[in-house]
Design an enzyme around this catalytic site. Structure first.
Site, PDB file in Angstrom:
ATOM      1  N   ASP A 149       0.804  -1.220   0.000  1.00  0.00           N
ATOM      2  CA  ASP A 149       0.000   0.000   0.000  1.00  0.00           C
ATOM      3  C   ASP A 149       0.840   1.275   0.000  1.00  0.00           C
ATOM      4  O   ASP A 149       2.064   1.236   0.177  1.00  0.00           O
ATOM      5  CB  ASP A 149      -0.952  -0.012   1.217  1.00  0.00           C
ATOM      6  CG  ASP A 149      -0.255  -0.484   2.495  1.00  0.00           C
ATOM      7  OD1 ASP A 149       0.975  -0.381   2.586  1.00  0.00           O
ATOM      8  OD2 ASP A 149      -0.946  -0.971   3.397  1.00  0.00           O
ATOM      9  N   ASN A 169      -7.286  -3.198  14.440  1.00  0.00           N
ATOM     10  CA  ASN A 169      -8.662  -3.611  14.138  1.00  0.00           C
ATOM     11  C   ASN A 169      -8.701  -4.812  13.198  1.00  0.00           C
ATOM     12  O   ASN A 169      -9.743  -5.143  12.635  1.00  0.00           O
ATOM     13  CB  ASN A 169      -9.447  -2.437  13.537  1.00  0.00           C
ATOM     14  CG  ASN A 169      -8.826  -1.923  12.230  1.00  0.00           C
ATOM     15  OD1 ASN A 169      -7.868  -2.510  11.727  1.00  0.00           O
ATOM     16  ND2 ASN A 169      -9.365  -0.843  11.699  1.00  0.00           N
ATOM     17  N   HIS A 207      -6.961  -5.117  10.340  1.00  0.00           N
ATOM     18  CA  HIS A 207      -6.785  -4.862   8.909  1.00  0.00           C
ATOM     19  C   HIS A 207      -5.494  -5.478   8.391  1.00  0.00           C
ATOM     20  O   HIS A 207      -4.533  -5.674   9.125  1.00  0.00           O
ATOM     21  CB  HIS A 207      -6.909  -3.369   8.570  1.00  0.00           C
ATOM     22  CG  HIS A 207      -5.768  -2.504   8.973  1.00  0.00           C
ATOM     23  ND1 HIS A 207      -5.933  -1.328   9.680  1.00  0.00           N
ATOM     24  CD2 HIS A 207      -4.433  -2.602   8.740  1.00  0.00           C
ATOM     25  CE1 HIS A 207      -4.753  -0.759   9.852  1.00  0.00           C
ATOM     26  NE2 HIS A 207      -3.834  -1.511   9.297  1.00  0.00           N
ATOM     27  N   GLU A 250      -9.656  -2.186   5.451  1.00  0.00           N
ATOM     28  CA  GLU A 250     -10.301  -1.920   6.727  1.00  0.00           C
ATOM     29  C   GLU A 250     -11.493  -2.865   6.943  1.00  0.00           C
ATOM     30  O   GLU A 250     -11.956  -3.508   5.993  1.00  0.00           O
ATOM     31  CB  GLU A 250     -10.778  -0.464   6.740  1.00  0.00           C
ATOM     32  CG  GLU A 250      -9.643   0.566   6.639  1.00  0.00           C
ATOM     33  CD  GLU A 250      -8.861   0.736   7.946  1.00  0.00           C
ATOM     34  OE1 GLU A 250      -8.811  -0.200   8.765  1.00  0.00           O
ATOM     35  OE2 GLU A 250      -8.302   1.828   8.143  1.00  0.00           O
TER      36      GLU A 250
END
Ligand code: GLP
Length: 239
Positions: free
Chosen positions: A67, A131, A133, A138
């Site tokens: 990314d 979380n 990811h 996400e």
């Protein structure tokens, strides 16, 4: 899914580097998928050291990063500084999404094509978000998604705010999709610290949950997780 238990971040870094280096040494050509963040920093440090010690240039290695932030080259700079500058890899063999591209949708398609032209990813290294990811996928991301633009969640923005002292923190990123990541032949996920404990616990629960993207790895035939004591703390409480 295979779990390698390590005591701390230093052991995690060494194990991860040995794992990746053994693949690099044994192959005539290899496509590595790479991650950024704090967790793989020690792995890059060790790999850079091994490259010098063994006098092994990474000229047969191709890399594709997961990314990059939109409007930023933060991860380009990170990779250059922490890894590429130290290993003798030709610059045309390292790839990251271009977050400064004018047409982001076209850039996502181009990036998918880059991966395809390379023949796919042999070994993808992943970190994990608090979380759950992976890359910047996400919670709620479609498990079949390809490289796309994402709006970052509050949780991710606040976890990564510390890296943006000199530049305004971007709110969006381009990330490989979950479908793209899943096509890698092999996956190595690194998890360090108690902040990752809940995500790691969910990962090993074994069921798929779109709200915790990493759980999709239960669908992949060849995943190794290296986790330190902190990241395993909730896992071990359960068993
Ligand atoms: C970012 C990256 C992820 C990385 C995650 C965890 O969101 N896009 O690829 O896995 O951070 O980072 P850290 O290792 O710093 O906890």
């Amino acid at each position: 899914m295979r779990l390698i238990k390590v005591s701390d971040e230093e052991e995690l870094s060494r194990m991860a580097a040995e794992y990746v280096f053994s693949k690099i040494k044994r192959s005539e050509r290899i496509v590595l998928g790479l991650a950024t963040g704090r967790t793989p920093l020690g792995m890059y440090r060790h790999l850079s050291k091994y490259s010098k010690e063994y006098k092994l240039l990474f000229s047969h290695v191709h890399t594709v990063n997961l990314d990059e932030y939109v409007g930023s080259r933060a991860y380009h700079a990170y990779m250059q500084e922490n890894f590429f500058d130290h290993i003798g890899i030709p610059s045309n063999q390292t790839h990251l999404p271009d977050g400064e591209a004018l047409e982001l949708e076209r850039e996502c398609k181009r990036y998918e094509e880059v991966i395809k032209q390379l023949g796919g990813i042999d070994l993808q290294v992943l970190g994990i978000g608090e979380n759950g990811h992976i890359g910047f996928n996400e919670p709620g991301t479609d498990f079949s998604s390809r490289t796309h633009v994402v709006e970052l969640t509050e949780s991710t923005l606040s976890a990564n705010a510390k890296y943006f002292t000199h530049e305004k923190q971007p709110l969006k990123a381009i990330t490989m999709g979950i479908g793209t990541i899943l096509e890698s032949k092999e996956i190595l996920l690194l998890a360090a610290g108690v902040k990752k404990a809940n995500a790691v616990k969910e990962l090993f629960r074994g069921s798929l949950n779109e709200n915790i993207p990493a759980t999709v790895l239960n669908h992949h035939p060849s995943v190794t997780v290296i986790a330190d004591v902190g990241a395993r703390s909730l896992l071990e409480e359960e068993s």
